[in-house]
Design an enzyme around this catalytic site. Sequence first.
Site, PDB file in Angstrom:
ATOM      1  CG  HIS A 137      81.968 -23.449  12.852  1.00  0.00           C
ATOM      2  ND1 HIS A 137      82.021 -22.574  13.913  1.00  0.00           N
ATOM      3  CD2 HIS A 137      80.677 -23.497  12.458  1.00  0.00           C
ATOM      4  CE1 HIS A 137      80.801 -22.117  14.158  1.00  0.00           C
ATOM      5  NE2 HIS A 137      79.971 -22.655  13.285  1.00  0.00           N
ATOM      6  CG  ASP A 150      71.765 -24.700  17.689  1.00  0.00           C
ATOM      7  OD1 ASP A 150      72.921 -24.239  17.620  1.00  0.00           O
ATOM      8  OD2 ASP A 150      71.372 -25.398  18.629  1.00  0.00           O
ATOM      9  CE1 TYR A 154      76.469 -17.221  18.512  1.00  0.00           C
ATOM     10  CE2 TYR A 154      75.088 -15.458  17.660  1.00  0.00           C
ATOM     11  CZ  TYR A 154      76.275 -16.171  17.642  1.00  0.00           C
ATOM     12  OH  TYR A 154      77.256 -15.817  16.753  1.00  0.00           O
ATOM     13  CG  PHE A 180      77.399 -17.141  12.210  1.00  0.00           C
ATOM     14  CD1 PHE A 180      78.267 -17.867  13.012  1.00  0.00           C
ATOM     15  CD2 PHE A 180      76.957 -17.717  11.026  1.00  0.00           C
ATOM     16  CE1 PHE A 180      78.695 -19.141  12.652  1.00  0.00           C
ATOM     17  CE2 PHE A 180      77.369 -18.998  10.653  1.00  0.00           C
ATOM     18  CZ  PHE A 180      78.236 -19.703  11.466  1.00  0.00           C
TER      19      PHE A 180
END
Length: 228
Positions: free
Chosen positions: A193, A67, A69, A80
């Site tokens: 991740h 989701d 920031y 990202f």
Amino acid sequence: MANETIPESWRPALEPVLASREARGLGGWLTAQEAAGKVIYPPRGTRLAALALTPLDAVRCVILGQDPYHGPGQAHGLAFSVQAGVRPPPSLVNIYKELEADLGLPRAQTGDLTPWARQGVLLLNNTLTVEAGQAGSHAGRGWDAITDAAVAAVAAREAPTVFILWGSHAKKKASRVPQLTRASHHLVLTSAHPSPLSAYTGFFGSRPFSQTNAFLEGAGRGTIDWQV
């Protein structure tokens, strides 16, 4: 959907799910949240930026995020990525570290990944909005069906495409897309991740960028200039 316009190339794939009760409910819920004074990121008009910057027929690589920031001025509709002038968050810093190790590219001074999106890298979060300061706050509100449909539309094409799945959340999303699990002409890259909590458990050293370019070049789809 809270006044967001679906880009033309994505409409045939997304209109059926957008007509669903779940999607209509999402739009009403977002409007009510904003009317109640909740601050939602990214701002209106940028929530579908990933689809706007990367038309369906131009997608060569998909990078799935969770989701947006949730800090002020960060999110602008690309997974990202942060707006120019905003300090890159830790996960993005680690992405740049792996990019440097993989391709020898110097670490970027900006966190804006728009150049990737314009080259066919679909930077798609699973959930496309979040309440300020509340990570994961809009999960389960209806975005999943819409972004699942977008991933399915890419996977259903004949054009060989790379799907980069970082972390369990991205892997679970991909598992919900039959078009991807059945396809054999795509390249699916999985690893830990890039978060500081997991980057040292398999993200560093995974070399996703060189693998992506080797696959795309072999498929006659060119390569991506990963330098930001």
